[in-house]
Enzyme design. Sequence first.
Site, PDB file in Angstrom:
ATOM      1  N   HIS A 154       0.858  -1.180   0.000  1.00  0.00           N
ATOM      2  CA  HIS A 154       0.000   0.000   0.000  1.00  0.00           C
ATOM      3  C   HIS A 154       0.897   1.233   0.000  1.00  0.00           C
ATOM      4  O   HIS A 154       2.129   1.139   0.007  1.00  0.00           O
ATOM      5  CB  HIS A 154      -0.935  -0.002   1.209  1.00  0.00           C
ATOM      6  CG  HIS A 154      -2.183  -0.811   1.011  1.00  0.00           C
ATOM      7  ND1 HIS A 154      -3.044  -0.597  -0.047  1.00  0.00           N
ATOM      8  CD2 HIS A 154      -2.715  -1.844   1.725  1.00  0.00           C
ATOM      9  CE1 HIS A 154      -4.046  -1.452   0.021  1.00  0.00           C
ATOM     10  NE2 HIS A 154      -3.876  -2.221   1.084  1.00  0.00           N
ATOM     11  N   ASP A 161      -0.417   6.428  -4.316  1.00  0.00           N
ATOM     12  CA  ASP A 161      -1.680   6.095  -4.976  1.00  0.00           C
ATOM     13  C   ASP A 161      -2.056   7.139  -6.026  1.00  0.00           C
ATOM     14  O   ASP A 161      -2.405   6.797  -7.163  1.00  0.00           O
ATOM     15  CB  ASP A 161      -2.807   6.007  -3.946  1.00  0.00           C
ATOM     16  CG  ASP A 161      -2.828   4.680  -3.213  1.00  0.00           C
ATOM     17  OD1 ASP A 161      -1.889   3.888  -3.390  1.00  0.00           O
ATOM     18  OD2 ASP A 161      -3.778   4.438  -2.448  1.00  0.00           O
TER      19      ASP A 161
END
Length: 364
Positions: A136, A166
């Site tokens: 992540h 992201d």
Amino acid sequence: MQPLSGLLVLDFTTLLPGPLATLMLAEAGAEVIKIERPGGEDMRHYEPRFDGESAMFAVLNRGKKSLVLDLKNEAQRAELVPFFQRADILVEQFRPGVMARLGLGYEAVKALNPKLIYCSITGYGQSGPRADEAGHDLNYIGYTGLLALNPGPVDKPVVPPALIADIGGGTFPAVINILLALRQRDLTGQGCYLDVAMTDAMFTFAGHAFASGHATSRFPGSGGTRLTGGSPRYQLYPTKDGKLVACAALEQKFWMTFAAAIGLAPESIDDRRDPAGAIAAVAKIVVSKTADEWRPVFAKADSCVTIMASLEEALRDPHFVDRGLFAHKLAGPTGQTMPALPVPIVPQFRDGAGSVKPVPILGG
């Protein structure tokens, strides 16, 4: 007409990077069909709720359509063939090899539509030793050295407030390269495959330290550059009432104006001699007054020094309201509305300000 009107995007993505990328394409006029598994993608189940739907799902999927398919079911996968044949763009976010194992990889889809632009977004890319690792945002910025530039004190580290990898490594590169691929298709008539790795762009974000390290053979550590806490000119200073002053007086003219405005002693103005001492001297002055006492001082000085705002305060800021950032709306299933997520697409490429678009109902 919007610049992407008439283009069809197949969205196989979930959570944040891919959905935000396809949202931007939709905001510029593309038709986006979100391919979801039975029960819907994970983000649909996130709290808090807005009009019965996940609020985060709502802001990321405004104006899209939803098609529910079990991609492990061969008969249901076959329903995608006519969509592949007429699509312009496909965006997927599975781990490397998953789409190929499902018979939906680039080569298989290219055989149906050579003009298709096929974009894969992953953490580490389609190749390399880490390609198959889970991860992540925090892992991506941690692996690339970006987080090490200022993670905060070891005994009280700070989690960054933004999902840099992201959005800055997944969403933005995907959109940029899809648009470049559309331009290339205009020239060649052919589509292409795009391998977007969220980690790759993290070195771009570390550009200042990257350049410094290569130039001097000494790569900076935590807080070791003027942009990561090593300079009094680019620093956060607490006020008497617990607010923060965001000082970005980097250039000499701004630094001198700021120093004069707060009454910084002459021996601290030449911050090259003792940066830490200058930081302490500025901090001692700033903490002596409240944010409201400093606000007019900094406004008059106009030296790139401001009072940090909360998100709630920023949403009411007349400047951002006047810019129309919150003028677009999204509508939930019962018609309740909320502001659409601001995206960095200039107004002339979006639909009219004040437009309302629905959150996609699962399968609708």
